[in-house]
Design an enzyme around this catalytic site. Structure first.
Site, PDB file in Angstrom:
ATOM      1  N   ASN A  98      62.961  78.185  39.640  1.00  0.00           N
ATOM      2  CA  ASN A  98      63.852  78.638  40.811  1.00  0.00           C
ATOM      3  C   ASN A  98      64.301  79.759  41.191  1.00  0.00           C
ATOM      4  OD1 ASN A  98      65.961  76.915  41.498  1.00  0.00           O
ATOM      5  ND2 ASN A  98      66.825  75.727  39.341  1.00  0.00           N
TER       6      ASN A  98
ATOM      7  N   LYS B 213      55.349  71.365  40.672  1.00  0.00           N
ATOM      8  CA  LYS B 213      55.836  70.597  41.822  1.00  0.00           C
ATOM      9  C   LYS B 213      55.486  70.639  42.821  1.00  0.00           C
ATOM     10  CE  LYS B 213      59.742  71.832  40.186  1.00  0.00           C
ATOM     11  NZ  LYS B 213      61.424  72.361  41.146  1.00  0.00           N
TER      12      LYS B 213
ATOM     13  N   GLY C 129      65.460  69.221  42.732  1.00  0.00           N
ATOM     14  CA  GLY C 129      64.871  69.796  41.972  1.00  0.00           C
ATOM     15  C   GLY C 129      65.454  69.467  40.752  1.00  0.00           C
ATOM     16  N   ASP C 130      67.059  69.766  40.577  1.00  0.00           N
ATOM     17  CA  ASP C 130      67.720  69.656  39.515  1.00  0.00           C
ATOM     18  C   ASP C 130      67.488  68.047  38.584  1.00  0.00           C
ATOM     19  OD1 ASP C 130      68.440  72.365  39.988  1.00  0.00           O
ATOM     20  OD2 ASP C 130      70.181  71.815  40.437  1.00  0.00           O
TER      21      ASP C 130
ATOM     22  N   TYR D 165      79.910  83.816  47.476  1.00  0.00           N
ATOM     23  CA  TYR D 165      81.213  84.561  47.225  1.00  0.00           C
ATOM     24  C   TYR D 165      80.167  84.907  45.573  1.00  0.00           C
ATOM     25  CZ  TYR D 165      82.645  84.871  52.022  1.00  0.00           C
ATOM     26  OH  TYR D 165      81.883  84.832  53.339  1.00  0.00           O
TER      27      TYR D 165
ATOM     28  N   ALA E 199      56.752  65.945  48.403  1.00  0.00           N
ATOM     29  CA  ALA E 199      56.344  65.124  48.230  1.00  0.00           C
ATOM     30  C   ALA E 199      55.371  64.579  48.129  1.00  0.00           C
ATOM     31  CB  ALA E 199      56.741  64.612  49.618  1.00  0.00           C
TER      32      ALA E 199
ATOM     33  N   ASN F 182      73.676  71.036  37.073  1.00  0.00           N
ATOM     34  CA  ASN F 182      73.536  69.250  37.064  1.00  0.00           C
ATOM     35  C   ASN F 182      72.868  69.830  36.390  1.00  0.00           C
ATOM     36  OD1 ASN F 182      74.577  70.206  40.077  1.00  0.00           O
ATOM     37  ND2 ASN F 182      72.949  70.700  41.080  1.00  0.00           N
TER      38      ASN F 182
END
Length: 344
Positions: A170, A228, A259-260, A111, A231, A42
């Site tokens: 992450n 981070k 986030g990405d 999966y 808001a 991303n």
């Protein structure tokens, strides 16, 4: 393009995502739309959409889903030449419900056990391709996939990379069996040059409470640390001190991918040599682009548009209100100091 210098190299697993066509439990959803999902890919895709040269490095199966990932990510302008195909292991896939990921009713079915990406290791990956960027972007998700993947992250954070090593913690609780296991993320963060971590992640993964300053005290090693706060904004620590920028008010369409996108916006401004406050604001704007569209990936605002907003004074920035379609707003729409940037 494999030998061409790039701005950002991103390493990590991407999976084919199946999103329901209607709300409801996975047991009740009759059909799904196919997409792609992967934190590191991303970042590479959004940065490529923002005009940067990026490379995604991973392993996928020698199957149709692997074909789809390589073609879709390459379609954003990302260099995918270093992606390895594994004939013995499949490409990971996952299914999720249509609701907000933060809600109690949200379901995700992964999966990915034994996937091609879980076989990434120092022996199976092109280390030269990984170290060929101005920035090498990694995340804690990769560390949880297998012992080989963790070995690869340790090899890439050993100080030998010529560029900046960026690490997004992450923390995904479902990937770590115990809090003690997740503390490996703290070790990896200490080995990186630039670290992104959520205030909530630091508490969940490491038990660090007390806000951004307490997180910096627990993680003094990175040259740049970005905490981070959702808001409430974000705080950056670097050689010049502490920098804090509030987040603009956003009409959220889907709370995914922010986030990405924030990491991509911050990295973009870093590559441009902008000061810390501007890097944080660009991170907020790129995150707002993701929050105001339905999917995980959103094109960032144009560089000129974002720069005009970033240049607003503190009072005007504090009144900024971004809604769906704001990235297409005209120059006139963001020229007023206290004007909302929204669609009717």
């Amino acid at each position: 393009m494999n030998g061409t210098p790039v701005d950002v190299v991103a390493l990590g697993e991407s999976m084919v995502t199946f999103r329901p066509t209607v709300p409801g439990r996975l047991a009740d959803v009759p059909s799904f739309d196919r997409g792609i999902g992967g934190a590191e890919s991303n970042v590479a895709c959004v940065l490529a959409a923002g005009g940067h040269r990026t490379r995604w490095v991973s392993r996928v199966g020698a199957d149709g889903f692997g074909d789809h990932l390589v073609e879709a990510i390459g379609g954003y302008g990302v260099d995918v030449d270093a992606v390895r195909r594994d004939p013995a292991r499949p490409t990971g896939i996952y299914f999720r419900t249509a609701g907000d990921r933060g809600g109690d009713s949200h379901e995700v079915a992964y999966y990915r056990a034994g996937s091609a990406a879980s076989a990434m290791s120092p022996a199976t990956m092109d280390l030269d391709a990984l170290r060929a960027g101005r920035v090498l972007h990694l995340s804690g998700i990769t560390a949880a996939l297998s012992a080989d993947c963790l070995d690869l992250l340790y090899a890439l954070t050993d100080g030998s990379a010529p560029g900046t090593v960026s690490f997004d913690v992450n923390h995904r609780p479902g990937l770590w069996r115990t809090p003690e296991d997740a503390r490996v993320l703290l070790d990896l963060a200490r080995r990186a040059d630039l670290v992104f971590v959520g205030e909530d992640e630091a508490e969940d993964a490491w038990g660090v409470t007390g806000g951004p300053d307490a997180i910096r005290a627990a993680l003094p090693e990175p040259a740049v640390l970005v905490v981070k706060r959702g808001a409430d904004g974000a705080v950056a620590y670097d050689g010049h001190g502490r920098h804090e920028e509030p987040a603009p008010r956003v009409d959220v369409v889907a709370a995914v991918g922010a986030g990405d996108a924030f990491a991509a916006g911050f990295l973009s401004a870093t590559l441009r040599g902008l000061p810390a406050a501007a890097r944080l604001r660009h991170g907020h704007l790129w995150a707002a682009a993701a929050l105001t569209v339905p999917g995980d990936l959103a094109a960032p605002p144009s560089r000129a548009h974002a720069d005009r907003l970033v240049a607003l004074g503190a009072d005007a920035w504090g009144t900024l209100h971004l809604g769906p379609g704001w990235t297409e707003a005209t120059e006139a729409a963001d020229s007023g100091a206290a004007e909302e940037v929204r669609t009717p």
